[in-house]
Every structure is written in structure tokens, then in C-alpha cells.
Write an enzyme that holds these catalytic residues in place. Sequence first.
Site, PDB file in Angstrom:
ATOM      1  N   ASP A 104      29.620  46.586  32.434  1.00  0.00           N
ATOM      2  CA  ASP A 104      29.646  47.326  33.681  1.00  0.00           C
ATOM      3  C   ASP A 104      29.085  45.921  35.101  1.00  0.00           C
ATOM      4  OD1 ASP A 104      27.241  48.511  33.488  1.00  0.00           O
ATOM      5  OD2 ASP A 104      28.278  48.298  36.139  1.00  0.00           O
ATOM      6  N   CYS A 134      47.938  36.280  36.065  1.00  0.00           N
ATOM      7  CA  CYS A 134      47.236  37.046  36.814  1.00  0.00           C
ATOM      8  C   CYS A 134      48.559  36.610  37.805  1.00  0.00           C
ATOM      9  CB  CYS A 134      46.290  38.071  37.726  1.00  0.00           C
ATOM     10  SG  CYS A 134      45.690  36.136  38.995  1.00  0.00           S
ATOM     11  N   CYS A 159      44.793  31.340  33.255  1.00  0.00           N
ATOM     12  CA  CYS A 159      45.226  33.100  33.525  1.00  0.00           C
ATOM     13  C   CYS A 159      46.701  33.493  34.108  1.00  0.00           C
ATOM     14  CB  CYS A 159      44.612  33.488  34.962  1.00  0.00           C
ATOM     15  SG  CYS A 159      44.315  34.913  35.496  1.00  0.00           S
ATOM     16  N   HIS A 195      42.358  38.613  40.840  1.00  0.00           N
ATOM     17  CA  HIS A 195      42.104  37.379  39.633  1.00  0.00           C
ATOM     18  C   HIS A 195      40.959  37.582  38.760  1.00  0.00           C
ATOM     19  CE1 HIS A 195      41.834  33.731  37.809  1.00  0.00           C
ATOM     20  NE2 HIS A 195      40.237  33.602  37.918  1.00  0.00           N
ATOM     21  N   ASP A 255      28.440  56.546  36.753  1.00  0.00           N
ATOM     22  CA  ASP A 255      26.500  56.495  36.350  1.00  0.00           C
ATOM     23  C   ASP A 255      25.445  58.099  36.876  1.00  0.00           C
ATOM     24  OD1 ASP A 255      26.795  56.547  38.890  1.00  0.00           O
ATOM     25  OD2 ASP A 255      25.647  53.847  38.946  1.00  0.00           O
ATOM     26  N   CYS A 265      47.196  33.926  40.105  1.00  0.00           N
ATOM     27  CA  CYS A 265      46.782  32.494  39.737  1.00  0.00           C
ATOM     28  C   CYS A 265      48.915  32.467  39.496  1.00  0.00           C
ATOM     29  CB  CYS A 265      46.918  32.746  38.789  1.00  0.00           C
ATOM     30  SG  CYS A 265      44.706  32.479  38.736  1.00  0.00           S
ATOM     31  N   ASP A 277      17.948  59.058  34.627  1.00  0.00           N
ATOM     32  CA  ASP A 277      16.832  58.127  34.081  1.00  0.00           C
ATOM     33  C   ASP A 277      15.774  57.718  35.728  1.00  0.00           C
ATOM     34  OD1 ASP A 277      17.971  56.135  34.664  1.00  0.00           O
ATOM     35  OD2 ASP A 277      18.027  54.873  33.074  1.00  0.00           O
TER      36      ASP A 277
HETATM   37 ZN   LIG Z   1      44.257  35.029  37.991  1.00  0.00          ZN
END
Ligand SMILES: [Zn+2]
Length: 378
Positions: free
Chosen positions: A275, A315, A313, A344, A97, A318, A151
Site C-alpha cells: 500500500d 485509463c 495505458c 491514471h 492499519d 489516457c 505495533d
Molecule cells: Zn492512464
Amino acid sequence: MTEPARPRFSFTIAATDGKARTGAIQMQRGEIRTPAFMPVGTAATVKAMKTGTVRQTGADIILGNTYHLMLRPGAERVAKLGGLHKFMNWDRPILTDSGGYQVMSLSDLRKLTEKGVEFRSHLDGSKHMLTPERSMEIQRLLGSDIVMAFDECPRADQPRDVIAKSMEMSMRWAQRSRDGFDSGEEHAARSALFGIQQGALDEELRKLSADALTDIGFDGYAIGGLAVGEGQEAMFATLEFAPQQLPENRPRYLMGVGKPDDLVGAVERGVDMFDCVLPSRSGRNGQAFTWNGPINLRNARFAEDTDPIDDRCACDACSNYSRAYLHHLVKSKEILGAMLMTEHNIAFYQQLMQTMRDAISEERFAAFATDFRRNYQA
Ligand SMILES: [Zn+2]
């Protein structure tokens, strides 16, 4: 066979469904699949995550913050150490940014003039000046792949003439950003510059801003000045017209957004990039996102819950740990709790983006969105 050289910047829309689009940006450091969610690495780290894990969740690009990095460790120091990618061990694209938003929200004793913003660091009170030219220089020193124009982002509840004057100055700053970026030679030849549309919730001001930016010409266009407290309804109302005012063949980036239901509604209205600190920050506070809505693992009802955070999920958190264990870690303020919860949440956001990309490709985005809203209790 050597791979063909990657372009500096190209954006291809592979499929559209209603206003929603899916495709990819190609850059020298890699591909960014869109719609894309960029995890925020404020101080050269996505907090509590190693970069290898960030990549494993499916992130193609991360965001770095000019304001934080210029104050600590300093842009010149990062450049001396080989640039932000090498410094933090992330070899894929980084968007930085411009510092404009954070200098207004975080620093002390600001003085805003046509030239730029003079301010004191929130860390040690030291005096600094940010201008469009200095912002371009800092982002070049960091080695950013996608550079954001400098800006001013006024609060959306200001009078219309204040919003208009601020937007007009931001458009003059956009031209100075363009000139500053273009003087960067080697860096300009391998990176991209995005302009930022302002104008708060006003359709006419947004159109004037879009036209001014398009005249200057940018690789991509951000929608700034939203998600600053106006609420989801007002944001969606603005997104009914703002994305379509920007060039169709360029990526559109909604800055600082948002919650999973914000992302679905914004993709539905033609946004390509996002984002937000929410998945990482709220993860550290015990909040986990699931397809049924957010849950707070601090809650006593999870103390003996042997299920994973989200059974869809895949991940690490999980796959290998129960809600009961995460509840214990979060309650005990264990570092591993922050790590697993962040992993996660970032993984969930990337799964949400992949699910949306698939739904657009298969022309069933409306059905996906209906189904999502039925299950997701915000
Ligand atoms: Zn997860």
C-alpha cells in the site's frame, strides 16, 4: 445454482518464479489477486476518486486508516452508520492499519507506555488513548476485513538496543492484538488478522520477531519498519532475508511501499501485498507515472503535447485527454486535474501489478524486471 460460500480467509499460490509468487486471497467480500497494490483511502475516500472508478482500475482491496477515522468521523459513528464499507460505498475487502504508525508520526504530545500510546489529536488537541485492545475494537467497529496488529514502528536509525526493546514490546502487543481480535466473535469469524514483523534492518532481530509472530499465529504477516527513510538499497538488503523468515504459505505485506521500482524489487524478493499514498498524493501534485518513469505535468514542455500520459495505458485520462490538457488543468488547480491524474496513477499501479502477476505465471519475471529497469527512469 447459488455460489458456494466464500471462506473467511484462504491464500493460494498459483505459481512461483524465483522468489516471486502469484496467487489469490479469498475472503467473504471477494478475491484479492497477488501481488496486490492497495490504494489508500485515508479518510474513508481514495482522494479525488469515486469507488466505482477505483474498482475499474483493477483494485481488489483498499486501505483505511484507523488513526484518521477514529478522530473523524469516529469509529462508533461509522459503526452506527452501518460500517465503513456501506459508509464509503465499497463492498470489496478493506484492510485497516492499526493506527500505531500514524499516532507516532502525526499526533501531538505522545506518551508511550507498555499499555499503549496516549496522544492529542492533530485536528483539535483532544486527548485519546490507543492500545492493542482499543485498536482491535476500532477496526472491528469499522468492519475491517483485514485487521492489522497494533505495533510501534521506531525510526530505523535508532541504536540496536532501542530497536530490540521496541520490537519485543510490539511482539507483546501482537499477542494482545490476537486476543483482542479473537474476542470479536461475529467479526472475528469473517475477517482476518495480520501480525507485523519489526526489527528495522537487523537480520537477527527480524528473525526473532518473525518467530514470535509465527508462534502466536496470524492469517498473514506484514513487514513493518521499512520505507521510513532508510533508502531503497537498505530496504532491498533487508528484503533479501525478511520475507523468507515469515511462513511461506501466508501472504507477506510490505507496508507503505512504494515507488514502481520499489514494487518490482520487492515482488522479486517474495512480497505479495503493498500500500502507498504515492500514486494518489503525487497525482494531486501533478506527477504521473509511466512505463518510462514519472513525469511532472506542471512542466512547460507539456503545454502543447498532444500525446496521452502513457500510450500503453487504457485509463480514462489516457484514452480521452492529452498531456497538454492535463498540464492546463494542473496549472489551473482544477479539481478535474486531481481526479484524472489520480485515476491514471492508480490505474498505472494496477497495470504494473497485473503485468507482474502475468510475468510470474509465465515464468519470465527476471526478463520482465530487466526490461522494466531498462525503460523506467526513476
Ligand atoms: Zn492512464
